[in-house]
Design a protein around this motif. Structure first.
Motif, PDB file in Angstrom:
ATOM      1  N   TYR A  29     -40.911 -32.099 -55.520  1.00  0.00           N
ATOM      2  CA  TYR A  29     -40.972 -30.814 -54.824  1.00  0.00           C
ATOM      3  C   TYR A  29     -41.973 -29.901 -55.537  1.00  0.00           C
ATOM      4  N   TYR A  30     -42.856 -29.326 -54.745  1.00  0.00           N
ATOM      5  CA  TYR A  30     -43.910 -28.469 -55.270  1.00  0.00           C
ATOM      6  C   TYR A  30     -43.764 -27.050 -54.740  1.00  0.00           C
ATOM      7  N   CYS A  31     -43.981 -26.115 -55.605  1.00  0.00           N
ATOM      8  CA  CYS A  31     -44.061 -24.710 -55.261  1.00  0.00           C
ATOM      9  C   CYS A  31     -45.533 -24.356 -55.056  1.00  0.00           C
ATOM     10  N   ALA A  32     -45.817 -23.495 -54.082  1.00  0.00           N
ATOM     11  CA  ALA A  32     -47.199 -23.127 -53.804  1.00  0.00           C
ATOM     12  C   ALA A  32     -47.301 -21.641 -53.482  1.00  0.00           C
ATOM     13  N   ALA A  33     -48.438 -21.053 -53.824  1.00  0.00           N
ATOM     14  CA  ALA A  33     -48.681 -19.629 -53.584  1.00  0.00           C
ATOM     15  C   ALA A  33     -49.979 -19.433 -52.820  1.00  0.00           C
ATOM     16  N   GLY A  34     -49.936 -18.545 -51.842  1.00  0.00           N
ATOM     17  CA  GLY A  34     -51.134 -18.279 -51.045  1.00  0.00           C
ATOM     18  C   GLY A  34     -51.339 -16.792 -50.870  1.00  0.00           C
ATOM     19  N   ASP A  35     -52.518 -16.298 -51.259  1.00  0.00           N
ATOM     20  CA  ASP A  35     -52.777 -14.872 -51.125  1.00  0.00           C
ATOM     21  C   ASP A  35     -53.533 -14.531 -49.855  1.00  0.00           C
ATOM     22  N   VAL A  36     -53.843 -15.532 -49.027  1.00  0.00           N
ATOM     23  CA  VAL A  36     -54.504 -15.238 -47.758  1.00  0.00           C
ATOM     24  C   VAL A  36     -53.486 -14.991 -46.652  1.00  0.00           C
ATOM     25  N   LEU A  37     -52.224 -15.290 -46.934  1.00  0.00           N
ATOM     26  CA  LEU A  37     -51.176 -15.139 -45.932  1.00  0.00           C
ATOM     27  C   LEU A  37     -50.541 -13.756 -46.068  1.00  0.00           C
ATOM     28  N   THR A  38     -50.986 -12.841 -45.255  1.00  0.00           N
ATOM     29  CA  THR A  38     -50.404 -11.499 -45.253  1.00  0.00           C
ATOM     30  C   THR A  38     -49.201 -11.458 -44.318  1.00  0.00           C
ATOM     31  N   SER A  39     -48.531 -10.337 -44.273  1.00  0.00           N
ATOM     32  CA  SER A  39     -47.386 -10.198 -43.375  1.00  0.00           C
ATOM     33  C   SER A  39     -47.810 -10.378 -41.924  1.00  0.00           C
ATOM     34  N   LEU A  40     -49.047  -9.980 -41.608  1.00  0.00           N
ATOM     35  CA  LEU A  40     -49.524 -10.110 -40.228  1.00  0.00           C
ATOM     36  C   LEU A  40     -49.911 -11.539 -39.879  1.00  0.00           C
ATOM     37  N   THR A  41     -50.348 -12.305 -40.849  1.00  0.00           N
ATOM     38  CA  THR A  41     -50.851 -13.658 -40.580  1.00  0.00           C
ATOM     39  C   THR A  41     -49.851 -14.743 -40.937  1.00  0.00           C
ATOM     40  N   PHE A  42     -48.658 -14.368 -41.378  1.00  0.00           N
ATOM     41  CA  PHE A  42     -47.672 -15.344 -41.811  1.00  0.00           C
ATOM     42  C   PHE A  42     -46.945 -15.916 -40.599  1.00  0.00           C
ATOM     43  N   SER A  43     -47.704 -16.648 -39.761  1.00  0.00           N
ATOM     44  CA  SER A  43     -47.099 -17.332 -38.628  1.00  0.00           C
ATOM     45  C   SER A  43     -46.591 -18.686 -39.083  1.00  0.00           C
ATOM     46  N   ARG A  44     -45.806 -19.347 -38.252  1.00  0.00           N
ATOM     47  CA  ARG A  44     -45.282 -20.661 -38.620  1.00  0.00           C
ATOM     48  C   ARG A  44     -46.415 -21.664 -38.806  1.00  0.00           C
ATOM     49  N   VAL A  45     -47.394 -21.614 -37.921  1.00  0.00           N
ATOM     50  CA  VAL A  45     -48.524 -22.532 -38.029  1.00  0.00           C
ATOM     51  C   VAL A  45     -49.252 -22.345 -39.353  1.00  0.00           C
ATOM     52  N   GLN A  46     -49.483 -21.095 -39.725  1.00  0.00           N
ATOM     53  CA  GLN A  46     -50.175 -20.822 -40.983  1.00  0.00           C
ATOM     54  C   GLN A  46     -49.309 -21.181 -42.183  1.00  0.00           C
ATOM     55  N   ALA A  47     -48.051 -20.819 -42.141  1.00  0.00           N
ATOM     56  CA  ALA A  47     -47.173 -20.986 -43.307  1.00  0.00           C
ATOM     57  C   ALA A  47     -46.912 -22.451 -43.634  1.00  0.00           C
ATOM     58  N   THR A  48     -46.981 -23.309 -42.636  1.00  0.00           N
ATOM     59  CA  THR A  48     -46.664 -24.715 -42.865  1.00  0.00           C
ATOM     60  C   THR A  48     -47.874 -25.540 -43.295  1.00  0.00           C
ATOM     61  N   SER A  49     -49.044 -24.927 -43.343  1.00  0.00           N
ATOM     62  CA  SER A  49     -50.264 -25.660 -43.682  1.00  0.00           C
ATOM     63  C   SER A  49     -50.553 -25.614 -45.171  1.00  0.00           C
ATOM     64  N   PRO A  50     -50.635 -26.758 -45.848  1.00  0.00           N
ATOM     65  CA  PRO A  50     -50.931 -26.757 -47.290  1.00  0.00           C
ATOM     66  C   PRO A  50     -52.244 -26.061 -47.627  1.00  0.00           C
ATOM     67  N   SER A  51     -53.187 -26.071 -46.714  1.00  0.00           N
ATOM     68  CA  SER A  51     -54.502 -25.497 -46.988  1.00  0.00           C
ATOM     69  C   SER A  51     -54.464 -23.977 -47.121  1.00  0.00           C
ATOM     70  N   ARG A  52     -53.377 -23.339 -46.714  1.00  0.00           N
ATOM     71  CA  ARG A  52     -53.236 -21.885 -46.836  1.00  0.00           C
ATOM     72  C   ARG A  52     -52.740 -21.469 -48.213  1.00  0.00           C
ATOM     73  N   TYR A  53     -52.415 -22.435 -49.048  1.00  0.00           N
ATOM     74  CA  TYR A  53     -51.890 -22.151 -50.385  1.00  0.00           C
ATOM     75  C   TYR A  53     -52.911 -22.610 -51.426  1.00  0.00           C
ATOM     76  N   ALA A  54     -53.376 -21.676 -52.233  1.00  0.00           N
ATOM     77  CA  ALA A  54     -54.439 -21.982 -53.190  1.00  0.00           C
ATOM     78  C   ALA A  54     -53.917 -22.453 -54.543  1.00  0.00           C
ATOM     79  N   TYR A  55     -52.662 -22.134 -54.825  1.00  0.00           N
ATOM     80  CA  TYR A  55     -52.129 -22.411 -56.161  1.00  0.00           C
ATOM     81  C   TYR A  55     -50.864 -23.241 -56.042  1.00  0.00           C
ATOM     82  N   TRP A  56     -50.765 -24.242 -56.938  1.00  0.00           N
ATOM     83  CA  TRP A  56     -49.659 -25.187 -56.885  1.00  0.00           C
ATOM     84  C   TRP A  56     -49.069 -25.394 -58.275  1.00  0.00           C
ATOM     85  N   GLY A  57     -47.755 -25.613 -58.301  1.00  0.00           N
ATOM     86  CA  GLY A  57     -47.109 -26.005 -59.532  1.00  0.00           C
ATOM     87  C   GLY A  57     -47.264 -27.491 -59.787  1.00  0.00           C
ATOM     88  N   GLN A  58     -46.675 -27.950 -60.883  1.00  0.00           N
ATOM     89  CA  GLN A  58     -46.821 -29.347 -61.274  1.00  0.00           C
ATOM     90  C   GLN A  58     -45.806 -30.249 -60.574  1.00  0.00           C
TER      91      GLN A  58
END
Length: 131
Positions: free
Chosen positions: A94-123
């Protein structure tokens, strides 16, 4: 930039529970939407759950709906994944991920479920469910 460290994984029997934590350090935690993904051996990484910057919106994968809950505590710079009624098919890293391009306005299901929207990942942290 943000650094992510997951914890809480382990071995559990089917039907049991685990709580994963992801501690963030670096840039302001509340600037990031957060997600949990998982990857089983030989399979692609898949979305598990996501939560918006302030925690007002969450999404779950259909496979974990009603069993897993994502939450965050911005004061503690931590995101959680409570996993109940675990099944053998939940076994994965299980990996934790953080994305700073996902704002409250753009946090749709399609966006939130895409790994490419998250720039930072844990180990990653291993979760093994025995049947």
């Amino acid at each position: 930039q943000v650094q992510l460290v997951e914890s809480g994984g382990g071995l559990v029997q089917a039907g049991g529970s685990l709580r994963l934590s992801c501690a963030a350090s670096g840039r302001a935690f509340s600037s990031y939407a957060m997600g949990w993904f998982r990857q089983a051996p030989g399979q692609a990484r898949e979305f598990v759950a996501g939560i918006s910057r302030r925690g007002e919106t969450t999404y779950d994968a259909d496979s974990v709906k009603g069993r897993f809950t994502i939450s965050r505590d911005n004061a503690k710079n931590t995101v959680y994944l409570q996993m109940n009624s675990l099944k053998s098919e939940d076994t994965a890293v299980y990996y934790c991920a953080a994305g700073d391009v996902l704002t409250s306005l753009t946090f749709s299901r399609v966006q939130a479920t895409s790994p490419s929207r998250y720039a930072y990942w844990g180990q990653g942290t291993q979760v093994t469910v025995s049947s």
